[in-house]
Design an enzyme around this catalytic site. Structure first.
Site, mmCIF file in Angstrom:
data_model
loop_
_atom_site.group_PDB
_atom_site.id
_atom_site.type_symbol
_atom_site.label_atom_id
_atom_site.label_comp_id
_atom_site.label_asym_id
_atom_site.label_seq_id
_atom_site.Cartn_x
_atom_site.Cartn_y
_atom_site.Cartn_z
ATOM 1 N N ASP A 1 8.332 18.266 7.285
ATOM 2 C CA ASP A 1 7.954 17.757 5.960
ATOM 3 C C ASP A 1 6.431 17.775 5.813
ATOM 4 O O ASP A 1 5.834 16.826 5.307
ATOM 5 C CB ASP A 1 8.501 16.347 5.757
ATOM 6 C CG ASP A 1 8.500 15.921 4.284
ATOM 7 O OD1 ASP A 1 8.440 16.817 3.409
ATOM 8 O OD2 ASP A 1 8.558 14.707 4.013
ATOM 9 N N LYS B 1 5.111 -1.072 8.119
ATOM 10 C CA LYS B 1 6.187 -0.472 7.342
ATOM 11 C C LYS B 1 7.460 -1.277 7.592
ATOM 12 O O LYS B 1 7.925 -1.381 8.723
ATOM 13 C CB LYS B 1 6.377 0.989 7.757
ATOM 14 C CG LYS B 1 7.457 1.728 6.995
ATOM 15 C CD LYS B 1 7.498 3.192 7.430
ATOM 16 C CE LYS B 1 8.532 3.983 6.658
ATOM 17 N NZ LYS B 1 8.531 5.425 7.059
ATOM 18 N N VAL C 1 5.359 -0.623 2.584
ATOM 19 C CA VAL C 1 4.267 -0.711 3.554
ATOM 20 C C VAL C 1 3.225 -1.694 3.026
ATOM 21 O O VAL C 1 2.789 -1.587 1.875
ATOM 22 C CB VAL C 1 3.619 0.666 3.798
ATOM 23 C CG1 VAL C 1 2.527 0.553 4.865
ATOM 24 C CG2 VAL C 1 4.664 1.679 4.218
ATOM 25 N N ALA D 1 11.889 5.438 0.395
ATOM 26 C CA ALA D 1 13.251 5.305 -0.111
ATOM 27 C C ALA D 1 13.823 3.921 0.184
ATOM 28 O O ALA D 1 14.417 3.291 -0.688
ATOM 29 C CB ALA D 1 14.133 6.384 0.511
ATOM 30 N N PHE D 2 13.649 3.451 1.401
ATOM 31 C CA PHE D 2 14.193 2.144 1.779
ATOM 32 C C PHE D 2 13.141 1.323 2.527
ATOM 33 O O PHE D 2 13.474 0.517 3.388
ATOM 34 C CB PHE D 2 15.444 2.336 2.650
ATOM 35 C CG PHE D 2 16.471 3.220 2.015
ATOM 36 C CD1 PHE D 2 17.282 2.740 1.002
ATOM 37 C CD2 PHE D 2 16.585 4.550 2.391
ATOM 38 C CE1 PHE D 2 18.212 3.564 0.391
ATOM 39 C CE2 PHE D 2 17.511 5.380 1.794
ATOM 40 C CZ PHE D 2 18.325 4.895 0.785
ATOM 41 N N ILE E 1 0.813 -1.221 0.000
ATOM 42 C CA ILE E 1 0.000 0.000 0.000
ATOM 43 C C ILE E 1 0.841 1.263 0.000
ATOM 44 O O ILE E 1 0.304 2.361 0.083
ATOM 45 C CB ILE E 1 -0.964 0.000 1.206
ATOM 46 C CG1 ILE E 1 -0.198 -0.219 2.505
ATOM 47 C CG2 ILE E 1 -2.033 -1.060 1.025
ATOM 48 C CD1 ILE E 1 -1.074 -0.249 3.744
#
Length: 412
Positions: free
Chosen positions: A173, A72, A41, A37-38, A33
């Site tokens: 962010d 995650k 999920v 970057a690494f 879903i």
């Protein structure tokens, strides 16, 4: 969004992840879903046995009347050392510090081994704010949300950010892609990967991070900055996107972006003067000229305030009682006067002269492309159930007014 940081896991790796989750009491599905970057999920289900041993998980899912979570999975073995040792611990610490707020995504628990870290997160079933704005814009045949709905959602966002700031956490962010909606329509702030936690109220930060479209000008100028004030700028960009269906400043290059910021946003016809005023106040070039959260809560566009949410904003005062100024702020004044503040030139800094803006096209040494690209805003393909990460792009979707946030995801 796809990034080059982590190759596609093979079947053997995925089955190992399934076993590791099952050992912890979670049934991992194959439905991906989201991705980062690494990290990836997946939709998962908590077993009854796990809920019996995790009161935090049990109490939250009991109210939701389902057992679904989002897990995650972060590949710590393949991620850079800085990511695994700096940003991931910050994300976990920030989520724990902001636990138990209706408008902040919940972290139920974490576990890890030598290869991977697992974050068990609250599931938000209606995608992100970016997609919601696009969907409503298409339905209304008019870009943006109605001000009444924007007022309801923005109050929840202000409440979430106030909760974070009161816990000493600055998000850094804030953007439409990092704001989710659950099945009941409640807003959920997520993705604390760039968050910073400090006990010092006015501590200055130096990390250059965020998405260009939402980043405060002092960060683009590589100046040391106050994290709370930078978050306030991002709130102004988000509110503008809510009510207009587009970004206030459309430019990829930081230097050109700064020129547009100095000019200020251009509003479409029909937007109320009160809403325009609040956006102008939040998008002040000088950080100390921006209102704080209790001043935002007292702004006339924010009234009437939802009583339950008003209590979540520390020190929120009625509009007729202006908040007392902080030591590093301008004297308190009605926000309707902030629009007349001069916006020419470069804001002064207590830390000395502002460094030269980065040259056109310059990028930080470490970074990844943002969940957004292009001019304006546009959500990626609808992913159904997901949490806290950008979705995968899909082809064949007709263009819309609102595109995903422009520029690169910057961090150094």
């Amino acid at each position: 969004m796809k990034r080059n940081g982590w190759r596609k896991p093979d079947q053997q790796t995925f089955m190992a992840q399934v076993r590791e989750c099952r050992d912890k009491g979670y049934l991992l599905s194959s439905k991906k879903i989201g991705s980062g970057a690494f990290s990836r999920v997946y939709l998962a289900f908590a077993t009854q046995e796990r809920m019996q041993h995790n009161p935090r998980l049990a109490s939250d899912l009991r109210g939701k009347r389902h057992s679904m979570v989002a897990i995650k999975i972060v590949s710590t073995a393949e991620a850079p050392v800085e990511f695994a040792q700096k940003f991931l611990p910050r994300e976990i610490s920030s989520l724990n510090a902001t636990y138990k707020h209706l408008n902040v995504v919940q972290l139920y628990e974490t576990y890890h081994n030598s290869q991977r870290a697992y974050l068990v997160l609250e599931l938000a079933g209606r995608g992100d704010l970016l997609e919601h704005i696009n969907t409503v814009s298409d339905r209304r045949h008019c870009p943006g949300l109605e001000e009444k709905e924007a007022h309801r959602l923005f109050w929840q966002l202000v409440s979430a950010v106030a909760h974070c700031h009161s816990a000493g956490v600055v998000h850094r962010d804030l953007k439409c892609e990092n704001i989710l909606l659950d099945d009941q329509g409640f807003l959920k702030l997520t993705d604390f990967g760039f968050a910073n936690q400090s006990a010092l109220k006015n501590a200055l930060l130096s990390t250059f991070c965020g998405s260009v479209a939402y980043t405060a000008p002092e960060i683009l100028m590589s100046k040391k900055y106050n994290g709370e004030r930078a978050d306030m700028w991002s709130l102004g960009v988000i509110l503008f996107a809510m009510v207009t269906g587009r970004l206030p400043f459309k430019e990829r290059r930081p230097r050109r972006m700064l020129l547009l910021m100095r000019r200020g946003p251009a509003f479409p016809p029909g937007l109320s003067p009160e809403c325009q005023d609040l956006i102008r106040a939040l998008l002040q070039l000088r950080p100390c000229a921006r209102p704080d959260l209790r001043q935002v809560a007292a702004h006339r566009w924010m009234l009437p305030a939802p009583p339950a949410l008003l209590r979540e904003v520390p020190g929120a005062a009625p509009a007729e009682n202006p908040a007392e100024p902080r030591e590093d702020s301008d004297p308190a004044r009605p926000l309707l006067q902030l629009r007349r503040s001069p916006q020419r030139g470069t804001p002064k800094s207590a830390s000395g002269p502002a460094p030269k803006p980065p040259p056109p096209g310059a990028r930080p040494s470490r970074g990844a492309s943002s969940a957004s690209a292009g001019l304006g805003l546009r959500g990626m393909a609808k992913a159904g159930l997901w949490v806290g990460v950008a979705r995968r792009p899909s082809s064949g979707r007709p263009p819309s007014v609102l595109r995903s946030a422009l520029g690169h995801h910057l961090v150094s």
